[in-house]
Design a protein around this motif. Structure first.
Motif, PDB file in Angstrom:
ATOM      1  N   ILE A 114     -14.477   9.892  16.021  1.00 21.25           N
ATOM      2  CA  ILE A 114     -14.606   8.779  15.074  1.00 21.25           C
ATOM      3  C   ILE A 114     -13.957   9.144  13.740  1.00 21.25           C
ATOM      4  N   GLY A 115     -14.237  10.353  13.259  1.00 19.93           N
ATOM      5  CA  GLY A 115     -13.631  10.792  12.009  1.00 19.93           C
ATOM      6  C   GLY A 115     -12.120  10.888  12.103  1.00 19.93           C
ATOM      7  N   GLY A 116     -11.615  11.372  13.239  1.00 20.21           N
ATOM      8  CA  GLY A 116     -10.168  11.499  13.413  1.00 20.21           C
ATOM      9  C   GLY A 116      -9.472  10.152  13.460  1.00 20.21           C
ATOM     10  N   LEU A 117     -10.066   9.173  14.136  1.00 18.71           N
ATOM     11  CA  LEU A 117      -9.456   7.853  14.221  1.00 18.71           C
ATOM     12  C   LEU A 117      -9.506   7.108  12.892  1.00 18.71           C
ATOM     13  N   GLN A 118     -10.492   7.433  12.056  1.00 20.47           N
ATOM     14  CA  GLN A 118     -10.616   6.772  10.756  1.00 20.47           C
ATOM     15  C   GLN A 118      -9.858   7.502   9.644  1.00 20.47           C
ATOM     16  N   SER A 119      -9.447   8.714   9.894  1.00 25.40           N
ATOM     17  CA  SER A 119      -8.882   9.565   8.844  1.00 25.40           C
ATOM     18  C   SER A 119      -7.543   9.033   8.334  1.00 25.40           C
ATOM     19  N   TYR A 120      -7.353   9.119   7.038  1.00 23.28           N
ATOM     20  CA  TYR A 120      -6.044   8.805   6.452  1.00 23.28           C
ATOM     21  C   TYR A 120      -5.789   9.581   5.158  1.00 23.28           C
ATOM     22  N   THR A 121      -6.838  10.144   4.567  1.00 24.61           N
ATOM     23  CA  THR A 121      -6.694  10.813   3.272  1.00 24.61           C
ATOM     24  C   THR A 121      -5.740  11.987   3.360  1.00 24.61           C
ATOM     25  N   LEU A 122      -5.883  12.805   4.390  1.00 24.42           N
ATOM     26  CA  LEU A 122      -5.028  13.980   4.540  1.00 24.42           C
ATOM     27  C   LEU A 122      -3.568  13.573   4.678  1.00 24.42           C
ATOM     28  N   THR A 123      -3.303  12.537   5.457  1.00 28.01           N
ATOM     29  CA  THR A 123      -1.934  12.059   5.631  1.00 28.01           C
ATOM     30  C   THR A 123      -1.380  11.509   4.326  1.00 28.01           C
ATOM     31  N   MET A 124      -2.213  10.802   3.575  1.00 25.79           N
ATOM     32  CA  MET A 124      -1.772  10.249   2.302  1.00 25.79           C
ATOM     33  C   MET A 124      -1.423  11.361   1.311  1.00 25.79           C
ATOM     34  N   VAL A 125      -2.256  12.387   1.257  1.00 23.90           N
ATOM     35  CA  VAL A 125      -2.014  13.482   0.319  1.00 23.90           C
ATOM     36  C   VAL A 125      -0.731  14.237   0.673  1.00 23.90           C
ATOM     37  N   MET A 126      -0.508  14.463   1.970  1.00 29.89           N
ATOM     38  CA  MET A 126       0.600  15.322   2.386  1.00 29.89           C
ATOM     39  C   MET A 126       1.914  14.574   2.547  1.00 29.89           C
ATOM     40  N   THR A 127       1.862  13.248   2.783  1.00 33.03           N
ATOM     41  CA  THR A 127       3.115  12.511   2.999  1.00 33.03           C
ATOM     42  C   THR A 127       3.255  11.285   2.095  1.00 33.03           C
ATOM     43  N   LYS A 128       2.220  10.959   1.323  1.00 35.96           N
ATOM     44  CA  LYS A 128       2.206   9.809   0.412  1.00 35.96           C
ATOM     45  C   LYS A 128       2.112   8.465   1.148  1.00 35.96           C
ATOM     46  N   ASN A 129       3.059   8.197   2.088  1.00 35.66           N
ATOM     47  CA  ASN A 129       3.084   6.867   2.726  1.00 35.66           C
ATOM     48  C   ASN A 129       3.287   6.940   4.232  1.00 35.66           C
ATOM     49  N   GLY A 130       2.977   8.080   4.836  1.00 34.30           N
ATOM     50  CA  GLY A 130       3.117   8.188   6.284  1.00 34.30           C
ATOM     51  C   GLY A 130       4.508   8.527   6.755  1.00 34.30           C
ATOM     52  N   GLY A 131       5.359   9.001   5.872  1.00 32.88           N
ATOM     53  CA  GLY A 131       6.731   9.337   6.228  1.00 32.88           C
ATOM     54  C   GLY A 131       6.844  10.694   6.908  1.00 32.88           C
ATOM     55  N   PRO A 132       8.088  11.046   7.292  1.00 29.97           N
ATOM     56  CA  PRO A 132       9.325  10.240   7.167  1.00 29.97           C
ATOM     57  C   PRO A 132       9.317   9.037   8.096  1.00 29.97           C
ATOM     58  N   GLY A 133       9.709   7.905   7.578  1.00 25.28           N
ATOM     59  CA  GLY A 133       9.597   6.666   8.340  1.00 25.28           C
ATOM     60  C   GLY A 133       8.130   6.356   8.570  1.00 25.28           C
ATOM     61  N   ASN A 134       7.764   6.163   9.806  1.00 21.70           N
ATOM     62  CA  ASN A 134       6.358   6.008  10.191  1.00 21.70           C
ATOM     63  C   ASN A 134       5.909   7.168  11.073  1.00 21.70           C
ATOM     64  N   ALA A 135       6.570   8.301  10.955  1.00 27.72           N
ATOM     65  CA  ALA A 135       6.321   9.421  11.862  1.00 27.72           C
ATOM     66  C   ALA A 135       4.906   9.971  11.757  1.00 27.72           C
ATOM     67  N   THR A 136       4.305   9.868  10.575  1.00 24.79           N
ATOM     68  CA  THR A 136       2.946  10.392  10.385  1.00 24.79           C
ATOM     69  C   THR A 136       1.959   9.297   9.985  1.00 24.79           C
ATOM     70  N   ASN A 137       2.400   8.064   9.996  1.00 25.15           N
ATOM     71  CA  ASN A 137       1.532   6.968   9.569  1.00 25.15           C
ATOM     72  C   ASN A 137       0.427   6.742  10.597  1.00 25.15           C
ATOM     73  N   VAL A 138      -0.797   6.560  10.116  1.00 25.11           N
ATOM     74  CA  VAL A 138      -1.956   6.331  10.991  1.00 25.11           C
ATOM     75  C   VAL A 138      -2.641   5.035  10.580  1.00 25.11           C
ATOM     76  N   GLY A 139      -3.583   4.585  11.430  1.00 30.77           N
ATOM     77  CA  GLY A 139      -4.209   3.294  11.215  1.00 30.77           C
ATOM     78  C   GLY A 139      -4.865   3.132   9.863  1.00 30.77           C
ATOM     79  N   GLY A 140      -5.654   4.104   9.458  1.00 28.63           N
ATOM     80  CA  GLY A 140      -6.348   4.012   8.180  1.00 28.63           C
ATOM     81  C   GLY A 140      -5.402   3.904   7.006  1.00 28.63           C
ATOM     82  N   LEU A 141      -4.314   4.686   7.040  1.00 25.57           N
ATOM     83  CA  LEU A 141      -3.340   4.644   5.955  1.00 25.57           C
ATOM     84  C   LEU A 141      -2.593   3.322   5.936  1.00 25.57           C
ATOM     85  N   GLU A 142      -2.247   2.789   7.111  1.00 16.92           N
ATOM     86  CA  GLU A 142      -1.553   1.501   7.171  1.00 16.92           C
ATOM     87  C   GLU A 142      -2.434   0.382   6.631  1.00 16.92           C
ATOM     88  N   MET A 143      -3.733   0.424   6.914  1.00 19.16           N
ATOM     89  CA  MET A 143      -4.652  -0.576   6.360  1.00 19.16           C
ATOM     90  C   MET A 143      -4.663  -0.507   4.837  1.00 19.16           C
TER      91      MET A 143
END
Length: 298
Positions: free
Chosen positions: A226-255
Protein backbone atom coordinates in the motif's frame (compact mmCIF):
# COMPACT_ATOMS: atom_id res chain seq x y z
CA UNK A 1 -34.72 -4.11 32.20
CA UNK A 2 -31.49 -5.61 30.98
CA UNK A 3 -32.32 -4.46 27.45
CA UNK A 4 -32.82 -0.86 28.62
CA UNK A 5 -29.52 -0.96 30.49
CA UNK A 6 -27.70 -2.21 27.39
CA UNK A 7 -29.30 0.52 25.28
CA UNK A 8 -28.26 3.14 27.81
CA UNK A 9 -24.70 1.78 27.85
CA UNK A 10 -24.70 1.88 24.06
CA UNK A 11 -25.75 5.52 24.04
CA UNK A 12 -23.04 6.40 26.55
CA UNK A 13 -20.48 4.48 24.49
CA UNK A 14 -21.40 6.33 21.29
CA UNK A 15 -21.32 9.62 23.20
CA UNK A 16 -17.69 8.95 24.14
CA UNK A 17 -16.93 7.92 20.55
CA UNK A 18 -18.66 10.94 19.03
CA UNK A 19 -15.57 13.25 18.95
CA UNK A 20 -13.51 10.76 16.95
CA UNK A 21 -16.51 9.90 14.74
CA UNK A 22 -17.02 13.59 13.97
CA UNK A 23 -13.30 13.94 13.28
CA UNK A 24 -13.34 11.07 10.78
CA UNK A 25 -16.51 12.36 9.16
CA UNK A 26 -15.00 15.81 8.60
CA UNK A 27 -11.47 14.81 7.60
CA UNK A 28 -12.08 11.41 5.95
CA UNK A 29 -15.63 10.73 4.80
CA UNK A 30 -16.46 14.20 3.49
CA UNK A 31 -13.17 14.61 1.53
CA UNK A 32 -13.61 11.07 0.19
CA UNK A 33 -17.14 11.80 -1.01
CA UNK A 34 -16.08 15.16 -2.48
CA UNK A 35 -13.13 13.64 -4.35
CA UNK A 36 -15.40 10.91 -5.77
CA UNK A 37 -17.84 13.58 -6.97
CA UNK A 38 -14.92 15.62 -8.27
CA UNK A 39 -13.71 12.70 -10.40
CA UNK A 40 -16.85 13.14 -12.54
CA UNK A 41 -16.27 16.87 -12.98
CA UNK A 42 -13.86 19.28 -14.59
CA UNK A 43 -12.54 21.81 -12.09
CA UNK A 44 -9.55 24.10 -11.88
CA UNK A 45 -9.36 24.06 -8.09
CA UNK A 46 -10.54 27.56 -7.21
CA UNK A 47 -14.17 28.59 -7.77
CA UNK A 48 -16.73 25.87 -7.01
CA UNK A 49 -19.18 27.64 -9.32
CA UNK A 50 -16.90 26.78 -12.26
CA UNK A 51 -17.15 23.04 -11.61
CA UNK A 52 -18.51 21.31 -14.72
CA UNK A 53 -20.06 17.84 -14.77
CA UNK A 54 -18.37 15.63 -17.41
CA UNK A 55 -19.50 12.17 -16.28
CA UNK A 56 -17.05 9.39 -17.10
CA UNK A 57 -14.92 11.62 -19.35
CA UNK A 58 -12.04 11.82 -16.88
CA UNK A 59 -11.94 8.04 -16.50
CA UNK A 60 -12.06 7.56 -20.28
CA UNK A 61 -9.15 9.96 -20.73
CA UNK A 62 -6.87 8.12 -18.32
CA UNK A 63 -7.94 4.57 -19.25
CA UNK A 64 -7.73 4.77 -23.05
CA UNK A 65 -5.00 2.87 -24.84
CA UNK A 66 -2.92 5.96 -25.67
CA UNK A 67 -3.06 7.34 -22.13
CA UNK A 68 0.26 7.86 -20.41
CA UNK A 69 -1.42 7.04 -17.10
CA UNK A 70 -1.81 3.36 -17.98
CA UNK A 71 1.68 3.18 -19.43
CA UNK A 72 4.23 4.12 -18.32
CA UNK A 73 2.86 5.80 -15.16
CA UNK A 74 0.75 2.97 -13.73
CA UNK A 75 3.33 0.44 -14.92
CA UNK A 76 6.04 2.38 -13.09
CA UNK A 77 3.84 2.48 -9.99
CA UNK A 78 3.53 -1.30 -9.87
CA UNK A 79 7.22 -1.80 -10.67
CA UNK A 80 8.16 0.61 -7.90
CA UNK A 81 5.82 -1.07 -5.38
CA UNK A 82 6.89 -4.64 -6.20
CA UNK A 83 10.57 -3.71 -6.42
CA UNK A 84 10.73 -1.81 -3.14
CA UNK A 85 8.70 -4.45 -1.31
CA UNK A 86 10.89 -7.26 -2.62
CA UNK A 87 14.09 -5.51 -1.56
CA UNK A 88 12.84 -4.34 1.83
CA UNK A 89 11.09 -7.61 2.73
CA UNK A 90 13.89 -10.05 1.93
CA UNK A 91 16.57 -7.79 3.40
CA UNK A 92 14.45 -7.20 6.53
CA UNK A 93 13.79 -10.93 6.90
CA UNK A 94 17.51 -11.67 6.74
CA UNK A 95 18.42 -8.81 9.08
CA UNK A 96 15.74 -9.61 11.65
CA UNK A 97 16.60 -13.31 11.66
CA UNK A 98 20.29 -12.46 12.10
CA UNK A 99 20.14 -9.77 14.78
CA UNK A 100 17.87 -11.85 17.02
CA UNK A 101 20.87 -14.17 17.33
CA UNK A 102 23.47 -11.47 17.97
CA UNK A 103 24.63 -9.70 21.09
CA UNK A 104 23.51 -6.08 21.57
CA UNK A 105 20.33 -6.78 19.62
CA UNK A 106 18.80 -3.45 20.65
CA UNK A 107 21.72 -1.54 19.17
CA UNK A 108 21.47 -3.30 15.79
CA UNK A 109 17.70 -2.90 15.72
CA UNK A 110 18.03 0.83 16.40
CA UNK A 111 20.75 1.19 13.77
CA UNK A 112 18.65 -0.39 11.03
CA UNK A 113 15.53 1.51 12.08
CA UNK A 114 17.14 4.98 11.98
CA UNK A 115 16.53 5.62 8.23
CA UNK A 116 12.81 5.04 8.80
CA UNK A 117 12.51 7.98 11.19
CA UNK A 118 14.51 10.24 8.86
CA UNK A 119 12.46 12.41 6.50
CA UNK A 120 12.12 11.18 2.93
CA UNK A 121 13.33 14.57 1.70
CA UNK A 122 16.61 14.17 3.57
CA UNK A 123 17.03 10.58 2.38
CA UNK A 124 16.31 11.58 -1.21
CA UNK A 125 18.85 14.41 -1.16
CA UNK A 126 21.55 12.19 0.35
CA UNK A 127 21.03 9.61 -2.38
CA UNK A 128 20.98 12.39 -4.99
CA UNK A 129 24.52 13.21 -3.90
CA UNK A 130 25.51 9.54 -3.93
CA UNK A 131 24.11 9.13 -7.47
CA UNK A 132 25.76 12.34 -8.74
CA UNK A 133 27.58 11.52 -12.01
CA UNK A 134 30.48 13.91 -11.39
CA UNK A 135 31.41 13.65 -7.72
CA UNK A 136 28.92 11.17 -6.27
CA UNK A 137 30.10 8.50 -3.86
CA UNK A 138 28.87 5.56 -5.96
CA UNK A 139 30.53 6.76 -9.15
CA UNK A 140 33.72 7.43 -7.21
CA UNK A 141 33.73 3.81 -6.04
CA UNK A 142 33.00 2.58 -9.57
CA UNK A 143 35.92 4.61 -10.90
CA UNK A 144 38.27 2.70 -8.59
CA UNK A 145 37.42 -0.42 -10.57
CA UNK A 146 37.74 1.30 -13.93
CA UNK A 147 33.98 1.43 -14.54
CA UNK A 148 32.69 4.40 -16.54
CA UNK A 149 30.48 7.04 -14.94
CA UNK A 150 26.84 6.04 -14.66
CA UNK A 151 24.06 8.64 -14.96
CA UNK A 152 21.71 6.87 -12.59
CA UNK A 153 18.86 9.38 -12.72
CA UNK A 154 19.34 10.72 -16.27
CA UNK A 155 19.28 7.36 -18.05
CA UNK A 156 15.64 6.30 -18.63
CA UNK A 157 16.65 2.64 -18.67
CA UNK A 158 17.98 2.63 -15.10
CA UNK A 159 16.44 5.71 -13.46
CA UNK A 160 13.41 3.90 -12.05
CA UNK A 161 15.56 1.01 -10.83
CA UNK A 162 17.85 3.48 -9.07
CA UNK A 163 14.91 4.98 -7.16
CA UNK A 164 13.54 1.50 -6.38
CA UNK A 165 16.84 0.65 -4.68
CA UNK A 166 16.51 3.72 -2.47
CA UNK A 167 12.87 3.01 -1.67
CA UNK A 168 13.66 -0.62 -0.82
CA UNK A 169 16.57 0.37 1.40
CA UNK A 170 14.36 2.94 3.14
CA UNK A 171 11.71 0.33 3.94
CA UNK A 172 14.03 -2.19 5.57
CA UNK A 173 13.86 -0.63 9.04
CA UNK A 174 10.10 -0.70 9.56
CA UNK A 175 9.74 -4.20 8.08
CA UNK A 176 12.63 -5.44 10.20
CA UNK A 177 11.02 -4.13 13.39
CA UNK A 178 7.75 -5.96 12.74
CA UNK A 179 9.44 -9.19 11.67
CA UNK A 180 11.72 -9.08 14.71
CA UNK A 181 8.66 -8.80 16.96
CA UNK A 182 7.16 -11.79 15.16
CA UNK A 183 10.32 -13.83 15.62
CA UNK A 184 10.35 -12.98 19.32
CA UNK A 185 6.84 -14.39 19.60
CA UNK A 186 7.89 -17.87 18.41
CA UNK A 187 8.43 -20.13 21.46
CA UNK A 188 11.98 -21.45 21.90
CA UNK A 189 10.53 -24.91 22.61
CA UNK A 190 9.97 -25.47 18.90
CA UNK A 191 13.59 -24.74 18.07
CA UNK A 192 14.88 -26.86 20.93
CA UNK A 193 12.75 -29.83 19.88
CA UNK A 194 13.86 -29.51 16.26
CA UNK A 195 17.52 -29.26 17.26
CA UNK A 196 17.23 -32.38 19.41
CA UNK A 197 15.79 -34.19 16.38
CA UNK A 198 18.89 -33.20 14.41
CA UNK A 199 17.29 -30.61 12.12
CA UNK A 200 19.62 -28.11 10.46
CA UNK A 201 19.34 -24.34 10.18
CA UNK A 202 17.51 -24.30 6.83
CA UNK A 203 14.91 -26.99 7.70
CA UNK A 204 14.20 -25.21 10.99
CA UNK A 205 13.79 -21.89 9.21
CA UNK A 206 11.58 -23.36 6.46
CA UNK A 207 9.37 -25.61 8.59
CA UNK A 208 9.17 -23.65 11.87
CA UNK A 209 10.15 -20.01 11.48
CA UNK A 210 8.38 -19.15 8.21
CA UNK A 211 5.03 -20.82 9.02
CA UNK A 212 4.82 -19.22 12.47
CA UNK A 213 5.93 -15.88 11.06
CA UNK A 214 3.15 -15.71 8.46
CA UNK A 215 0.92 -13.20 10.35
CA UNK A 216 3.84 -10.76 10.60
CA UNK A 217 4.80 -11.38 6.97
CA UNK A 218 1.21 -10.71 5.88
CA UNK A 219 1.11 -7.42 7.76
CA UNK A 220 4.48 -6.32 6.35
CA UNK A 221 3.59 -7.18 2.75
CA UNK A 222 0.16 -5.55 2.81
CA UNK A 223 1.31 -2.30 4.44
CA UNK A 224 4.45 -2.16 2.30
CA UNK A 225 2.52 -2.68 -0.94
CA UNK A 226 0.00 0.00 0.00
CA UNK A 227 2.80 2.40 0.89
CA UNK A 228 4.69 1.59 -2.31
CA UNK A 229 1.67 2.14 -4.55
CA UNK A 230 0.90 5.45 -2.84
CA UNK A 231 4.49 6.69 -2.69
CA UNK A 232 5.58 9.73 -4.67
CA UNK A 233 7.67 11.91 -2.33
CA UNK A 234 10.92 10.07 -3.01
CA UNK A 235 10.42 10.31 -6.77
CA UNK A 236 9.57 14.00 -6.52
CA UNK A 237 12.68 14.76 -4.46
CA UNK A 238 15.04 12.80 -6.71
CA UNK A 239 13.60 13.64 -10.15
CA UNK A 240 11.35 16.70 -9.54
CA UNK A 241 8.72 15.67 -12.14
CA UNK A 242 9.18 11.97 -12.82
CA UNK A 243 11.81 12.39 -15.52
CA UNK A 244 13.57 11.77 -17.74
CA UNK A 245 10.34 11.87 -19.69
CA UNK A 246 7.95 9.70 -17.71
CA UNK A 247 10.58 7.07 -16.94
CA UNK A 248 10.20 7.43 -13.16
CA UNK A 249 6.75 8.99 -12.95
CA UNK A 250 4.35 7.15 -10.61
CA UNK A 251 0.65 7.45 -9.86
CA UNK A 252 0.92 9.59 -6.76
CA UNK A 253 3.26 12.07 -8.42
CA UNK A 254 1.08 12.31 -11.54
CA UNK A 255 -1.96 13.08 -9.36
CA UNK A 256 0.00 15.84 -7.64
CA UNK A 257 1.13 17.31 -10.95
CA UNK A 258 -2.34 17.13 -12.50
CA UNK A 259 -3.96 18.84 -9.52
CA UNK A 260 -1.41 21.41 -8.35
CA UNK A 261 0.62 22.07 -11.51
CA UNK A 262 -1.95 21.70 -14.31
CA UNK A 263 -5.18 22.45 -12.41
CA UNK A 264 -6.90 19.25 -13.53
CA UNK A 265 -8.47 18.30 -10.22
CA UNK A 266 -11.10 16.05 -11.78
CA UNK A 267 -8.47 14.04 -13.65
CA UNK A 268 -6.35 13.75 -10.52
CA UNK A 269 -9.35 12.48 -8.51
CA UNK A 270 -10.17 9.90 -11.18
CA UNK A 271 -6.57 8.69 -11.07
CA UNK A 272 -6.80 8.41 -7.28
CA UNK A 273 -9.84 6.15 -7.45
CA UNK A 274 -8.32 3.95 -10.15
CA UNK A 275 -5.29 3.53 -7.94
CA UNK A 276 -7.57 2.80 -4.97
CA UNK A 277 -9.19 -0.06 -6.90
CA UNK A 278 -5.74 -1.45 -7.74
CA UNK A 279 -4.63 -1.28 -4.10
CA UNK A 280 -7.85 -2.90 -2.91
CA UNK A 281 -7.54 -5.73 -5.45
CA UNK A 282 -3.93 -6.49 -4.51
CA UNK A 283 -4.79 -6.47 -0.81
CA UNK A 284 -7.65 -8.93 -1.34
CA UNK A 285 -5.36 -11.23 -3.34
CA UNK A 286 -2.73 -11.13 -0.59
CA UNK A 287 -5.30 -11.92 2.10
CA UNK A 288 -6.70 -14.82 0.08
CA UNK A 289 -3.23 -16.21 -0.62
CA UNK A 290 -2.14 -16.13 3.01
CA UNK A 291 -5.46 -17.49 4.22
CA UNK A 292 -4.91 -20.56 2.02
CA UNK A 293 -1.47 -20.82 3.59
CA UNK A 294 -2.91 -21.02 7.11
CA UNK A 295 -3.21 -17.44 8.38
CA UNK A 296 -6.82 -17.78 9.53
CA UNK A 297 -6.73 -14.93 12.02
CA UNK A 298 -6.94 -12.46 9.15
Amino acid sequence: MASKRRNKEGVVGYAFLSPILVFYAIFLLLPLAFSLYLSFNKWGGFDLAEMKWVGLHNYKDILTGDSTFLHPILTNTFLFAFGTVAISFFCALFVSYTITRLRFEGFWRTLYFLPTVTTVVAIGNIWLYMYNPTNGLINEILSWFGIATVNFLDNPDIALGSIIVVGGWLGIGSSMLILTAGLKGIPDDFYEAATLEGAGVWPIFRRITLPLLKPSILFVLITSFIGGLQSYTLTMVMTKNGGPGNATNVGGLEMYLQAFSFGNWGTASAMAFVLFVCIFAITVVQLAFFKQGGVESY
